[in-house]
Write an enzyme that holds these catalytic residues in place. Sequence first.
Site, PDB file in Angstrom:
ATOM      1  N   THR A 185       0.403  -1.043   0.320  1.00 53.21           N
ATOM      2  CA  THR A 185       0.106  -0.168  -0.195  1.00 53.21           C
ATOM      3  C   THR A 185       0.846   1.063   0.131  1.00 53.21           C
ATOM      4  OG1 THR A 185      -1.566   0.646   1.458  1.00 53.21           O
ATOM      5  CG2 THR A 185      -0.172  -0.109   2.592  1.00 53.21           C
ATOM      6  N   GLU A 221       0.522   3.969   2.141  1.00 46.87           N
ATOM      7  CA  GLU A 221       0.157   4.180   3.577  1.00 46.87           C
ATOM      8  C   GLU A 221       1.644   3.868   3.852  1.00 46.87           C
ATOM      9  OE1 GLU A 221      -3.537   3.265   4.911  1.00 46.87           O
ATOM     10  OE2 GLU A 221      -4.884   3.483   3.560  1.00 46.87           O
ATOM     11  N   TYR A 274      -1.427  -0.698  11.332  1.00 42.99           N
ATOM     12  CA  TYR A 274      -2.130  -1.080   9.790  1.00 42.99           C
ATOM     13  C   TYR A 274      -0.757  -0.507   8.575  1.00 42.99           C
ATOM     14  CZ  TYR A 274      -3.057  -1.435   4.765  1.00 42.99           C
ATOM     15  OH  TYR A 274      -3.270  -2.704   3.739  1.00 42.99           O
ATOM     16  N   LYS A 294       2.393  -2.875   7.369  1.00 44.67           N
ATOM     17  CA  LYS A 294       2.428  -3.585   5.878  1.00 44.67           C
ATOM     18  C   LYS A 294       4.240  -2.911   5.833  1.00 44.67           C
ATOM     19  CE  LYS A 294       0.052  -4.589   2.934  1.00 44.67           C
ATOM     20  NZ  LYS A 294       0.171  -6.022   2.638  1.00 44.67           N
TER      21      LYS A 294
HETATM   22  P1  NAD Z   1      -9.164  -7.444   2.494  1.00 49.12           P
HETATM   23  O1  NAD Z   1      -9.688  -7.443   3.628  1.00 49.12           O
HETATM   24  O2  NAD Z   1     -11.008  -6.796   1.441  1.00 49.12           O
HETATM   25  O3  NAD Z   1      -9.161  -8.673   1.603  1.00 49.12           O
HETATM   26  C1  NAD Z   1      -7.633  -9.551   2.458  1.00 49.12           C
HETATM   27  C2  NAD Z   1      -8.577 -11.004   2.464  1.00 49.12           C
HETATM   28  O4  NAD Z   1      -7.085 -11.778   3.103  1.00 49.12           O
HETATM   29  C3  NAD Z   1      -9.604 -11.882   3.230  1.00 49.12           C
HETATM   30  O5  NAD Z   1     -10.081 -12.644   2.349  1.00 49.12           O
HETATM   31  C4  NAD Z   1      -8.726 -12.878   3.821  1.00 49.12           C
HETATM   32  O6  NAD Z   1      -9.469 -13.589   4.812  1.00 49.12           O
HETATM   33  C5  NAD Z   1      -8.224 -13.147   3.525  1.00 49.12           C
HETATM   34  N1  NAD Z   1      -6.461 -13.287   4.844  1.00 49.12           N
HETATM   35  C6  NAD Z   1      -6.219 -13.173   6.175  1.00 49.12           C
HETATM   36  N2  NAD Z   1      -5.896 -12.637   6.961  1.00 49.12           N
HETATM   37  C7  NAD Z   1      -5.463 -14.256   6.067  1.00 49.12           C
HETATM   38  C8  NAD Z   1      -4.018 -15.164   6.394  1.00 49.12           C
HETATM   39  N3  NAD Z   1      -3.038 -15.222   7.314  1.00 49.12           N
HETATM   40  N4  NAD Z   1      -3.907 -16.175   5.674  1.00 49.12           N
HETATM   41  C9  NAD Z   1      -4.528 -16.254   4.207  1.00 49.12           C
HETATM   42  N5  NAD Z   1      -5.819 -15.272   4.148  1.00 49.12           N
HETATM   43  C10 NAD Z   1      -5.951 -14.813   4.947  1.00 49.12           C
HETATM   44  O7  NAD Z   1      -8.283  -7.009   1.899  1.00 49.12           O
HETATM   45  P2  NAD Z   1      -7.989  -5.784   0.543  1.00 49.12           P
HETATM   46  O8  NAD Z   1      -8.687  -4.961   0.690  1.00 49.12           O
HETATM   47  O9  NAD Z   1      -8.504  -7.339  -0.864  1.00 49.12           O
HETATM   48  O10 NAD Z   1      -6.581  -6.060  -0.012  1.00 49.12           O
HETATM   49  C11 NAD Z   1      -5.887  -6.910  -0.899  1.00 49.12           C
HETATM   50  C12 NAD Z   1      -4.038  -6.157  -0.100  1.00 49.12           C
HETATM   51  O11 NAD Z   1      -3.898  -5.233  -1.059  1.00 49.12           O
HETATM   52  C13 NAD Z   1      -3.667  -6.468   1.429  1.00 49.12           C
HETATM   53  O12 NAD Z   1      -2.531  -6.827   0.892  1.00 49.12           O
HETATM   54  C14 NAD Z   1      -3.411  -4.686   0.943  1.00 49.12           C
HETATM   55  O13 NAD Z   1      -2.719  -4.347   2.003  1.00 49.12           O
HETATM   56  C15 NAD Z   1      -3.074  -4.390  -0.748  1.00 49.12           C
HETATM   57  N6  NAD Z   1      -4.419  -2.925  -0.458  1.00 49.12           N
HETATM   58  C16 NAD Z   1      -5.443  -2.500  -0.494  1.00 49.12           C
HETATM   59  C17 NAD Z   1      -5.652  -1.941  -0.929  1.00 49.12           C
HETATM   60  C18 NAD Z   1      -7.335  -0.801  -0.033  1.00 49.12           C
HETATM   61  O14 NAD Z   1      -7.559  -0.101  -0.982  1.00 49.12           O
HETATM   62  N7  NAD Z   1      -7.997  -2.197  -0.819  1.00 49.12           N
HETATM   63  C19 NAD Z   1      -4.568  -0.135  -1.188  1.00 49.12           C
HETATM   64  C20 NAD Z   1      -3.458  -0.586  -1.351  1.00 49.12           C
HETATM   65  C21 NAD Z   1      -3.053  -1.902  -0.922  1.00 49.12           C
HETATM   66  P1  TYD Z   2     -11.013   3.761   4.372  1.00 44.87           P
HETATM   67  O1  TYD Z   2     -11.623   3.227   2.953  1.00 44.87           O
HETATM   68  O2  TYD Z   2     -11.142   3.309   5.967  1.00 44.87           O
HETATM   69  O3  TYD Z   2      -9.008   3.591   3.418  1.00 44.87           O
HETATM   70  P2  TYD Z   2      -7.823   4.092   4.405  1.00 44.87           P
HETATM   71  O4  TYD Z   2      -8.354   4.442   5.670  1.00 44.87           O
HETATM   72  O5  TYD Z   2      -7.176   2.969   4.173  1.00 44.87           O
HETATM   73  O6  TYD Z   2      -7.605   5.033   3.683  1.00 44.87           O
HETATM   74  O7  TYD Z   2     -10.749   5.016   4.754  1.00 44.87           O
HETATM   75  C1  TYD Z   2     -10.458   6.473   4.002  1.00 44.87           C
HETATM   76  C2  TYD Z   2     -10.856   7.410   4.022  1.00 44.87           C
HETATM   77  O8  TYD Z   2     -12.140   7.671   4.471  1.00 44.87           O
HETATM   78  C3  TYD Z   2     -10.440   7.598   5.184  1.00 44.87           C
HETATM   79  O9  TYD Z   2      -9.604   9.650   5.120  1.00 44.87           O
HETATM   80  C4  TYD Z   2     -10.320   7.462   6.638  1.00 44.87           C
HETATM   81  C5  TYD Z   2     -11.617   8.393   6.064  1.00 44.87           C
HETATM   82  N1  TYD Z   2     -13.216   7.386   6.616  1.00 44.87           N
HETATM   83  C6  TYD Z   2     -14.473   8.378   7.310  1.00 44.87           C
HETATM   84  O10 TYD Z   2     -14.138   9.901   6.716  1.00 44.87           O
HETATM   85  N2  TYD Z   2     -15.740   8.067   7.840  1.00 44.87           N
HETATM   86  C7  TYD Z   2     -15.699   6.680   7.345  1.00 44.87           C
HETATM   87  O11 TYD Z   2     -16.648   6.020   7.811  1.00 44.87           O
HETATM   88  C8  TYD Z   2     -14.132   5.496   7.049  1.00 44.87           C
HETATM   89  C9  TYD Z   2     -15.151   4.244   7.193  1.00 44.87           C
HETATM   90  C10 TYD Z   2     -13.407   6.153   6.064  1.00 44.87           C
END
Ligand code: NAD
Ligand code: TYD
Length: 357
Positions: free
Chosen positions: A133, A135, A159, A163
């Site tokens: 990420t 972040e 978090y 990461k």
């Molecule tokens: P998510 O929380 O939706 O999904 C995570 C998945 O991992 C789930 O299906 C969960 O069951 C599985 N999991 C958790 N712990 C586990 C373990 N110990 N062994 C096997 N499986 C396990 O997350 P996401 O939003 O799909 O994110 C996926 C990846 O991308 C993560 O590594 C996250 O840090 C990264 N990422 C996410 C975002 C975002 O905006 N969502 C942005 C940048 C990077």
């Molecule tokens: P989020 O979707 O939790 O992603 P991240 O914290 O990984 O960026 O949040 C996106 C942005 O929105 C973050 O600045 C926190 C804000 N936020 C709200 O203002 N209200 C909410 O209810 C949530 C879940 C997030």
Amino acid sequence: MTIVVTGGAGFIGSNFVLDWLQFRDEPVVNVDKLTYAGNLGNLISLKDDHRHIFVRGDISDTALISRLLSEHLPRVIVNFAAESHVDRSIQGPGDFIDTNVVGTFRLLETARSFWTSLPDAQKSGFRFLHVSTDEVFGSLSHDAAPFDETSRYEPNSPYSASKAASDHLVRAYHHTYGLPVLTTNCSNNYGPYHFPEKLIPLCIHNALAGKPLPIYGDGQQIRDWLYVKDHCSAIMRVVDDGVVGETYNIGGWNEMANLEVVKSLCRILDELKPRSDGRSFAEQITFVKDRPGHDRRYAINAHKIENELGWRPTETFQSGLRKTIQWFLDNQAWVDDVTSGGYLRWIEKQYGSGLDR
Ligand code: NAD
Ligand code: TYD
């Protein structure tokens, strides 16, 4: 050949598995622990597809992962598995350390031992792609240049710290043992199957349910937003042509303040599914207490992946957001299943509380 995907029942992982099997014919072994964030309902369209092999398991389970690697001989591991929600990491960081740090370490160890045992031809083609990420780089001031691949790591939440630790381990496994790793650092994703605890799906859900749309603090925190399908295509580019040991920032060129994100969402909803009283969903916006340690701004410079691998996102924020909202409107049954906890009861029935071993 085969690829192994971890966390492929989560938001981004399931989109990736669906896209991979749509565009390619290479089977996917999908290892997911099915925490609250994992939902096999995301993969229901693959239920009769023999190219998708689902295993309920933990990336920390060395015996299981080792067996899967020797059975399926994958050429690539894509590691999505993680605890991913900042607010949950503030409430309880323990699971983040267990999966994101210790889990990644164990997965790297298992991958290293598998990779070491491969004959030279397969060894040189093997890749371990770690999905991370933006972040990890911390918070930017309003006028600072966006993060690039040389930006310092300054994580601020449990978090992002977990990461960051995983990214460092991945890097070290390349430098120390030569494991052919790739790391991607991506901005905020949104799109189909997004779990409704995150800002965009939560606000779509709350708007339609007539509930408040919670904005933390003053809503002026800036994020870069990337449509999930664009993220998946970027990961495929990096799997195919990424240079071993390199990191790639992935972003949508869409910096926006949270309040503006929610207002845009309300405008599209007003058009696609107007409130019965004819008023705007924006009237449901409610300012709430800020997140502790809330990062002010993230922004991504995605020139490296564009210049070196020819990848650019295809969606603008407006086009991606419209597609996302339409998807949520068309898939209310999925949303109801998630918000009612129905998908968890199904997992319990299917697997009990146990994991595959
Ligand atoms: P998510 O929380 O939706 O999904 C995570 C998945 O991992 C789930 O299906 C969960 O069951 C599985 N999991 C958790 N712990 C586990 C373990 N110990 N062994 C096997 N499986 C396990 O997350 P996401 O939003 O799909 O994110 C996926 C990846 O991308 C993560 O590594 C996250 O840090 C990264 N990422 C996410 C975002 C975002 O905006 N969502 C942005 C940048 C990077
Ligand atoms: P989020 O979707 O939790 O992603 P991240 O914290 O990984 O960026 O949040 C996106 C942005 O929105 C973050 O600045 C926190 C804000 N936020 C709200 O203002 N209200 C909410 O209810 C949530 C879940 C997030």
